[in-house]
Enzyme design. Structure first.
Site, PDB file in Angstrom:
ATOM      1  N   ARG A   1     -30.238  31.971  78.522  1.00  0.00           N
ATOM      2  CA  ARG A   1     -31.567  31.347  78.710  1.00  0.00           C
ATOM      3  C   ARG A   1     -31.875  31.004  80.152  1.00  0.00           C
ATOM      4  O   ARG A   1     -33.020  31.141  80.587  1.00  0.00           O
ATOM      5  CB  ARG A   1     -31.771  30.161  77.766  1.00  0.00           C
ATOM      6  CG  ARG A   1     -31.032  28.917  78.020  1.00  0.00           C
ATOM      7  CD  ARG A   1     -30.482  28.321  76.735  1.00  0.00           C
ATOM      8  NE  ARG A   1     -29.280  29.056  76.363  1.00  0.00           N
ATOM      9  CZ  ARG A   1     -29.097  29.630  75.197  1.00  0.00           C
ATOM     10  NH1 ARG A   1     -29.994  29.552  74.275  1.00  0.00           N
ATOM     11  NH2 ARG A   1     -27.973  30.290  74.951  1.00  0.00           N
ATOM     12  N   THR A   2     -30.880  30.557  80.915  1.00  0.00           N
ATOM     13  CA  THR A   2     -31.196  30.183  82.299  1.00  0.00           C
ATOM     14  C   THR A   2     -31.626  31.417  83.089  1.00  0.00           C
ATOM     15  O   THR A   2     -32.650  31.424  83.771  1.00  0.00           O
ATOM     16  CB  THR A   2     -29.983  29.503  82.956  1.00  0.00           C
ATOM     17  OG1 THR A   2     -29.584  28.408  82.141  1.00  0.00           O
ATOM     18  CG2 THR A   2     -30.310  28.998  84.346  1.00  0.00           C
TER      19      THR A   2
ATOM     20  N   LYS B   1     -14.854  42.981  96.276  1.00  0.00           N
ATOM     21  CA  LYS B   1     -14.216  43.627  97.430  1.00  0.00           C
ATOM     22  C   LYS B   1     -13.822  42.599  98.484  1.00  0.00           C
ATOM     23  O   LYS B   1     -13.462  42.956  99.600  1.00  0.00           O
ATOM     24  CB  LYS B   1     -15.167  44.650  98.049  1.00  0.00           C
ATOM     25  CG  LYS B   1     -15.592  45.768  97.110  1.00  0.00           C
ATOM     26  CD  LYS B   1     -16.501  46.739  97.851  1.00  0.00           C
ATOM     27  CE  LYS B   1     -17.001  47.831  96.927  1.00  0.00           C
ATOM     28  NZ  LYS B   1     -17.997  48.683  97.607  1.00  0.00           N
TER      29      LYS B   1
ATOM     30  N   ARG C   1     -25.982  31.463  89.744  1.00  0.00           N
ATOM     31  CA  ARG C   1     -24.982  30.739  88.938  1.00  0.00           C
ATOM     32  C   ARG C   1     -23.616  31.291  89.329  1.00  0.00           C
ATOM     33  O   ARG C   1     -23.439  32.506  89.471  1.00  0.00           O
ATOM     34  CB  ARG C   1     -25.230  30.956  87.452  1.00  0.00           C
ATOM     35  CG  ARG C   1     -24.077  30.454  86.586  1.00  0.00           C
ATOM     36  CD  ARG C   1     -24.399  30.499  85.116  1.00  0.00           C
ATOM     37  NE  ARG C   1     -25.371  29.467  84.762  1.00  0.00           N
ATOM     38  CZ  ARG C   1     -25.739  29.200  83.507  1.00  0.00           C
ATOM     39  NH1 ARG C   1     -25.219  29.890  82.502  1.00  0.00           N
ATOM     40  NH2 ARG C   1     -26.614  28.247  83.255  1.00  0.00           N
TER      41      ARG C   1
ATOM     42  N   HIS D   1     -26.367  21.310  87.312  1.00  0.00           N
ATOM     43  CA  HIS D   1     -27.314  22.291  86.773  1.00  0.00           C
ATOM     44  C   HIS D   1     -28.694  21.621  86.854  1.00  0.00           C
ATOM     45  O   HIS D   1     -29.256  21.195  85.842  1.00  0.00           O
ATOM     46  CB  HIS D   1     -26.922  22.609  85.333  1.00  0.00           C
ATOM     47  CG  HIS D   1     -27.576  23.808  84.735  1.00  0.00           C
ATOM     48  ND1 HIS D   1     -28.672  24.430  85.296  1.00  0.00           N
ATOM     49  CD2 HIS D   1     -27.282  24.513  83.607  1.00  0.00           C
ATOM     50  CE1 HIS D   1     -29.022  25.458  84.531  1.00  0.00           C
ATOM     51  NE2 HIS D   1     -28.190  25.529  83.502  1.00  0.00           N
TER      52      HIS D   1
END
Ligand code: NCD
Length: 337
Positions: free
Chosen positions: A57-58, A86, A107, A135
């Site tokens: 959802r975010t 890498k 995120r 958050h």
């Protein structure tokens, strides 16, 4: 706070009037989220949506919010598909990707990582969750939902009583929400968790020094009896050393209709940042609550789009232009928020 060009990294950046500004702009986004009108105000703008941890959802609501303002979305999901595998630093990644985007949402599993990335970014960065830390956009949409739910009952955010339940140690949504509630008056918070998963002491202290009355409990029935909002959370199993350790706590604080009826006051609002863990050994919010009109979890997700639209409009400084670049929609829609 000056929103134009700002990174949105932590609730620590917000004063109460900033939160109210976000909410007022979110209210004004309603016709667009309802598809009564469309706007092209961000036509040509690109959102870099970078999610290095699981998200539905975010990620999608940041993307949808940007699309609804007329912008384009580019996504990077997972470490495997990025040069971070890498050995590229977050700061180099930021130097590169901020050349391709007008705003970046990110995120990442490490606390502080999004701020680290933002420090080298040439465009605003929004924190979609940095490990167990914060958050902030979730907390804003949670409080926006609380504001609407309470307004329907003729109440304000001031004077609110909230029970936060579950994994308060690793749950970043409760960390941000606790700080956000601290901006309001006469707030009472009951923290219900296993002893090992209590809210970090610095956040408890943050709330207490802001005047929040904080009570700590380890029993669900004690905690949910005298509150306006029950905010349940998932055991954050990805933050535990092993799945077995997380299993010790899963399903400890299940809420279902029978428990709600027995212990909660009538009309207590039930919230959860989602995803709810619907496996039989977890089931923190039972599906038998789905027909309870006080279950606000899908109103939270709808409100997330409004709040994220508001943040984009504020940070990219187009709030006053949204309507100017709008038109009515031509297609049939039955959407309601
Ligand atoms: C939360 C998160 O990622 O912190 N989910 C969300 O963004 N709505 C909560 C969780 O994953 O349990």
């Amino acid at each position: 706070m000056n929103f134009t060009g700002a990174h949105i990294l932590s609730i620590n950046q917000f004063q109460r009037q900033d939160v109210e500004r976000v909410f007022a702009v979110a209210d004004a986004m309603q016709p667009y989220a309802l598809r009564k009108k469309v706007t092209r105000v961000l036509e040509g703008a690109i959102l870099g949506n970078m999610f290095f941890e699981a998200s539905t959802r975010t990620r999608v609501s940041f993307g949808s919010a940007f699309n609804l303002l007329g912008g384009e979305v580019r996504e990077t999901a997972g470490f495997e598909s990025s040069a971070l595998v890498k050995g590229e630093s977050l700061q180099d990644t930021a130097r590169v990707l901020s050349g391709f985007s007008d705003v970046i949402c990110m995120r990442h599993p490490q606390p502080g990582s999004v701020a680290d990335f933002a420090s080298a970014s040439r465009v605003p960065v929004m924190n979609g969750g940095d490990g167990a830390n914060e958050h902030p956009t979730q907390a804003l949409l949670d409080l926006y939902t609380i504001r609407k739910e309470m307004a329907d009952k003729g109440r304000d955010i001031d004077g609110l009583r909230v029970a936060m339940i579950g994994d308060l140690r690793y749950g970043r949504t409760v960390h941000s929400l606790s700080k956000l509630l601290s901006l309001y008056k006469n707030i009472q918070v009951v923290l219900v968790s296993p002893i090992e998963l209590t809210l970090p002491e610095d956040i408890v202290e943050h709330m207490r020094s802001a005047g929040v009355k904080v009570t700590i409990s380890h029993e669900l029935a004690d905690g949910i009896g005298d509150v306006d909002i029950v905010y349940s959370t998932r055991i954050q199993e990805e933050r535990f050393a092993s799945k077995e350790e997380a299993d010790l706590y899963r399903g400890k604080f299940r809420l279902n209709q029978a428990i709600y009826t027995e212990f909660c006051q009538p009309n207590t609002v039930i919230m959860h940042p989602l995803p709810r863990d619907s496996r039989a050994d977890a089931n923190e919010l039972d599906v038998d609550l789905d027909t309870n009109p006080n279950l606000a979890i899908f109103r939270q997700t709808d409100n997330g789009v409004l709040v994220r639209m508001a943040l984009f409009a504020l940070v990219l400084d187009v709030v006053d232009l949204v309507d100017q670049y709008s038109q009515d929609v031509r297609w049939y829609n039955s959407r309601q928020i």
